[in-house]
Design a protein around this motif. Structure first.
Motif, PDB file in Angstrom:
ATOM      1  N   GLY A   1       0.806  -1.212   0.000  1.00 21.45           N
ATOM      2  CA  GLY A   1       0.000   0.000   0.000  1.00 21.45           C
ATOM      3  C   GLY A   1       0.839   1.261   0.000  1.00 21.45           C
ATOM      4  O   GLY A   1       0.364   2.331  -0.395  1.00 21.45           O
ATOM      5  N   GLY A   2       2.105   1.151   0.416  1.00 21.65           N
ATOM      6  CA  GLY A   2       2.989   2.315   0.386  1.00 21.65           C
ATOM      7  C   GLY A   2       3.218   2.838  -1.018  1.00 21.65           C
ATOM      8  O   GLY A   2       3.405   4.047  -1.213  1.00 21.65           O
ATOM      9  N   ALA A   3       3.210   1.947  -2.006  1.00 18.34           N
ATOM     10  CA  ALA A   3       3.370   2.406  -3.391  1.00 18.34           C
ATOM     11  C   ALA A   3       2.203   3.303  -3.788  1.00 18.34           C
ATOM     12  O   ALA A   3       2.379   4.304  -4.496  1.00 18.34           O
ATOM     13  CB  ALA A   3       3.464   1.206  -4.328  1.00 18.34           C
ATOM     14  N   THR A   4       0.995   2.946  -3.313  1.00 17.65           N
ATOM     15  CA  THR A   4      -0.173   3.790  -3.581  1.00 17.65           C
ATOM     16  C   THR A   4      -0.052   5.111  -2.843  1.00 17.65           C
ATOM     17  O   THR A   4      -0.347   6.171  -3.398  1.00 17.65           O
ATOM     18  CB  THR A   4      -1.456   3.045  -3.167  1.00 17.65           C
ATOM     19  OG1 THR A   4      -1.600   1.875  -3.963  1.00 17.65           O
ATOM     20  CG2 THR A   4      -2.681   3.933  -3.350  1.00 17.65           C
ATOM     21  N   LEU A   5       0.377   5.078  -1.575  1.00 16.15           N
ATOM     22  CA  LEU A   5       0.572   6.325  -0.830  1.00 16.15           C
ATOM     23  C   LEU A   5       1.514   7.261  -1.572  1.00 16.15           C
ATOM     24  O   LEU A   5       1.264   8.467  -1.675  1.00 16.15           O
ATOM     25  CB  LEU A   5       1.158   6.027   0.558  1.00 16.15           C
ATOM     26  CG  LEU A   5       0.179   6.038   1.730  1.00 16.15           C
ATOM     27  CD1 LEU A   5      -0.854   4.930   1.588  1.00 16.15           C
ATOM     28  CD2 LEU A   5       0.922   5.918   3.053  1.00 16.15           C
ATOM     29  N   THR A   6       2.592   6.695  -2.089  1.00 16.94           N
ATOM     30  CA  THR A   6       3.582   7.510  -2.785  1.00 16.94           C
ATOM     31  C   THR A   6       2.981   8.148  -4.030  1.00 16.94           C
ATOM     32  O   THR A   6       3.181   9.344  -4.291  1.00 16.94           O
ATOM     33  CB  THR A   6       4.804   6.655  -3.147  1.00 16.94           C
ATOM     34  OG1 THR A   6       5.382   6.146  -1.940  1.00 16.94           O
ATOM     35  CG2 THR A   6       5.835   7.464  -3.898  1.00 16.94           C
ATOM     36  N   ALA A   7       2.216   7.369  -4.798  1.00 18.50           N
ATOM     37  CA  ALA A   7       1.577   7.909  -5.993  1.00 18.50           C
ATOM     38  C   ALA A   7       0.602   9.026  -5.634  1.00 18.50           C
ATOM     39  O   ALA A   7       0.512  10.046  -6.332  1.00 18.50           O
ATOM     40  CB  ALA A   7       0.857   6.799  -6.756  1.00 18.50           C
ATOM     41  N   VAL A   8      -0.131   8.851  -4.540  1.00 13.29           N
ATOM     42  CA  VAL A   8      -1.080   9.882  -4.097  1.00 13.29           C
ATOM     43  C   VAL A   8      -0.332  11.123  -3.638  1.00 13.29           C
ATOM     44  O   VAL A   8      -0.706  12.254  -3.971  1.00 13.29           O
ATOM     45  CB  VAL A   8      -1.967   9.324  -2.961  1.00 13.29           C
ATOM     46  CG1 VAL A   8      -2.829  10.443  -2.363  1.00 13.29           C
ATOM     47  CG2 VAL A   8      -2.854   8.208  -3.488  1.00 13.29           C
ATOM     48  N   GLY A   9       0.743  10.935  -2.871  1.00 15.16           N
ATOM     49  CA  GLY A   9       1.520  12.074  -2.407  1.00 15.16           C
ATOM     50  C   GLY A   9       2.165  12.848  -3.544  1.00 15.16           C
ATOM     51  O   GLY A   9       2.274  14.077  -3.482  1.00 15.16           O
ATOM     52  N   ASN A  10       2.579  12.138  -4.598  1.00 16.83           N
ATOM     53  CA  ASN A  10       3.138  12.805  -5.765  1.00 16.83           C
ATOM     54  C   ASN A  10       2.088  13.648  -6.483  1.00 16.83           C
ATOM     55  O   ASN A  10       2.390  14.714  -7.020  1.00 16.83           O
ATOM     56  CB  ASN A  10       3.702  11.771  -6.742  1.00 16.83           C
ATOM     57  CG  ASN A  10       5.025  11.195  -6.292  1.00 16.83           C
ATOM     58  OD1 ASN A  10       5.745  11.790  -5.487  1.00 16.83           O
ATOM     59  ND2 ASN A  10       5.368  10.019  -6.803  1.00 16.83           N
TER      60      ASN A  10
END
Length: 291
Positions: free
Chosen positions: A99-108
């Motif tokens: 899920g961290g990969a999704t968090l990163t995409a959202v934060g970007n």
């Protein structure tokens, strides 16, 4: 100005796994919303062949609703939840594992929607893509055969990852327990295993989905290390923390550690809930100052 915790699950998981943590957060006076990524939760596919008695040949070919789901789709689902939550005050976005990969995409994409981003032994790719990190020395101790041992279909043929978590193979079950919940009881392990869904999408992102200093790098961030995690070892957790801090030295991770395997913090969630609750005051203060 009380924050809302938005929770994002990892691979093969869903919002259901956060229920005990949400109960603890509620008892501490905090609201939360657990998001099901596309193809997860009640949108998941459980083929009839997955039921007992299992039809392994049928399981290998059955279609799944998660086929074609992308990291961008996951990010869009979380952004939608954040937009709604943001109407009620500050938002703390929490993610675990893949899920961290999704968090990163959202934060970007939408740093304006996040008052604090929290990774709990989660992928926060900086110098490499998630897949590339698996070839690095910090991941050398990870047993790649654990998931391979329960794969139930050819990913290229069905367009998704499919795992048979209902296997009765003692060696496969022992490998899964060691990888995910070695510090839990057998009953806790089997209970959690039965919350997993069989299918996961193939898109965990590429090097293009690494953290971006100009957007993601502006968000106050926390990394919660899991000291007993053998799926994302502490050495890899620490590497991602170092890389991110080097990228944005004026906005570094606030780092905490829980004594936990990959999953125990969700099975016995009170320490994690107390840690997350402790972030609320600082987050609200930062949001007030920014406002």
């Amino acid at each position: 100005m009380s924050p809302t915790y938005v929770l994002v699950h990892g691979a093969f998981a869903n919002s259901f796994s956060f229920a005990p943590l949400q109960a603890e957060l509620a008892l501490l006076g905090h609201r939360s919303a657990a998001v099901d990524l596309p193809g997860h939760g009640f949108a998941a596919t459980y083929p009839a062949a997955y039921q007992a008695p299992q039809d392994l040949a049928g399981l290998a070919t059955a279609p799944g609703s998660i086929k074609g789901v992308t990291l961008a789709d996951n990010a869009a689902r979380v952004i939608e939840a954040l937009e709604r939550a943001k109407e009620h005050g500050p938002v703390i976005l929490v993610g675990h594992s893949r899920g961290g990969a999704t968090l990163t995409a959202v934060g970007n994409a939408r740093p304006d929607l996040i008052d604090r981003i929290v990774y709990v032994s989660a992928w926060a790719p900086v110098d490499l893509g998630v897949g590339e990190y698996y070839a690095e020395p910090e991941m050398a101790s990870v047993d790649a055969g654990v998931l391979a041992g329960v794969l139930a279909a050819d990913p290229a043929a069905v367009g998704l990852l499919r795992a048979n978590f209902r296997t009765a193979d003692p060696a496969a079950l022992a490998g899964l327990k060691e990888a995910f919940l070695a510090d839990g009881t057998d009953d806790e392990f089997f209970t959690f295993l039965n919350t997993f869904q069989p299918d996961e999408n193939l898109d965990a992102g590429t090097s293009a989905d690494r953290v971006q200093a100009a957007t993601w790098g502006t968000i106050p961030r926390t990394y919660v290390r899991l000291s007993g995690d053998t799926s994302i070892p502490v050495a890899m957790q620490d590497r991602m923390i170092r890389e991110a801090d080097a990228l944005t030295p004026d906005n570094r991770y606030d780092v905490h550690t829980l004594e936990s395997s990959h999953l125990l913090w969700l099975v016995r969630p009170r320490p994690a809930a107390e840690l997350l609750a402790s972030l609320a005051r600082a987050t609200v203060g930062d949001a007030t100052a920014a406002g």
